[in-house]
Scaffold this active site. Structure first.
Site, short mmCIF file in Angstrom:
data_model
loop_
_atom_site.label_atom_id
_atom_site.label_comp_id
_atom_site.label_asym_id
_atom_site.label_seq_id
_atom_site.Cartn_x
_atom_site.Cartn_y
_atom_site.Cartn_z
N ASN A 157 0.80 -1.23 0.00
CA ASN A 157 0.00 0.00 0.00
C ASN A 157 0.83 1.28 0.00
OD1 ASN A 157 -1.74 -2.03 2.16
ND2 ASN A 157 -2.62 -1.44 0.19
N GLU A 176 4.71 7.38 -1.40
CA GLU A 176 3.38 7.88 -1.07
C GLU A 176 2.50 6.76 -0.54
OE1 GLU A 176 0.54 11.36 -1.96
OE2 GLU A 176 2.48 11.13 -2.93
N VAL A 177 1.79 7.05 0.55
CA VAL A 177 0.92 6.06 1.19
C VAL A 177 -0.46 6.09 0.56
CG1 VAL A 177 -0.16 5.33 3.35
CG2 VAL A 177 2.17 6.25 3.37
N CYS A 178 -0.96 4.92 0.22
CA CYS A 178 -2.32 4.80 -0.34
C CYS A 178 -3.18 4.05 0.67
CB CYS A 178 -2.27 4.04 -1.67
SG CYS A 178 -3.90 3.85 -2.43
N ILE A 179 -4.05 4.79 1.34
CA ILE A 179 -4.92 4.22 2.36
C ILE A 179 -6.22 5.01 2.35
CG2 ILE A 179 -3.91 5.68 4.14
CD1 ILE A 179 -4.32 3.47 6.15
#
Length: 238
Positions: free
Chosen positions: A85, A91-94
């Site tokens: 993720n 970059e964090v994808c949540i």
């Protein structure tokens, strides 16, 4: 034309920063990247004990929009991270970092996305939880997701674990450089919040601080957001 920062956004961030410095939170530390810019924070996340990330020191930048808290911040790791993720650029994808819009095609419920009752603490605790329990249904890094699934399904597939262990080892060098002792036990990892003081009529800042930051969904984190599961080797069901 870029939107100018609102006074309410500045106020909200000042209150959050003050509260989190007065009441240290388990699992991470924060500071301003520039004392003159309240909209960009430096974050260091500690790897939870009993997981592949134990002993890790993962640095990130958190940037806030000018209309915060009505829209979410963004989080980008500076430490190299191999995770389903997290994009290759860090970059964090949540879901909690996605704008509060109704997008049926995303597969996310509106309740899973950002809303103004969320805050820095809930975001970072969500990211810490995500480290050990990735969402592989909509990965940001497909290769990492495939490798993670194979690792979970078979103890013979050690490539994923090997990569994470190496990244943890590398991150410890930054901890030494920054003079930070990374917690490696649950007792060290958990920081008990200071008792809240009753507000007085002469100190409305304290009253507003507590009232603004209160989040009914945070009860489970009152003592420690992370509880070590001795039976979880990382290969069990999510």
């Amino acid at each position: 034309m870029a939107q100018s920062p609102t006074s309410s956004a500045v106020r909200a961030l000042q209150l959050e920063l003050k509260k989190m410095k007065n009441e240290p939170v388990e699992g991470f530390r924060i500071s301003l990247a520039d004392d003159d810019n309240i909209f960009e924070w430096e974050v260091a996340i500690f790897g939870p004990p009993g997981t592949l990330y134990e002993g890790g020191y993962f640095k990130a930048i958190m940037k806030f929009p000018n209309d915060y808290p009505y829209n979410p911040p963004s989080v980008r790791f500076l430490t190299k991270m191999w995770h389903p993720n997290i994009y290759e650029n860090g970059e964090v994808c949540i879901s909690i970092l996605h704008p509060p819009i109704d997008d049926p095609q995303s597969g996310e419920l509106p309740s899973e996305r950002w809303n103004p009752t969320q805050n820095v603490r809930t975001v970072l605790l969500s990211i810490i939880s995500l480290l050990n329990e990735p969402n592989t249904f909509s990965p940001a890094n497909v290769d990492a997701s495939v490798m993670y699934r194979r690792w979970r399904e078979s103890k013979d597939q050690e490539e994923y674990e090997t990569i994470i262990r190496k990244q943890v080892a590398e991150s410890k060098k930054d901890a030494v450089k920054d003079g930070v002792t990374v917690p490696t036990t649950v007792n060290e990892y958990c920081i008990m919040a200071k008792p809240r003081q009753m507000a007085t009529s002469g100190n409305m800042d304290d009253f507003y601080d507590d009232d603004y930051m209160e989040d009914d969904d945070d009860d489970d984190y009152d003592n420690c957001a992370y509880e070590e599961d001795e039976d979880d080797s990382g290969h069990g069901d999510s």
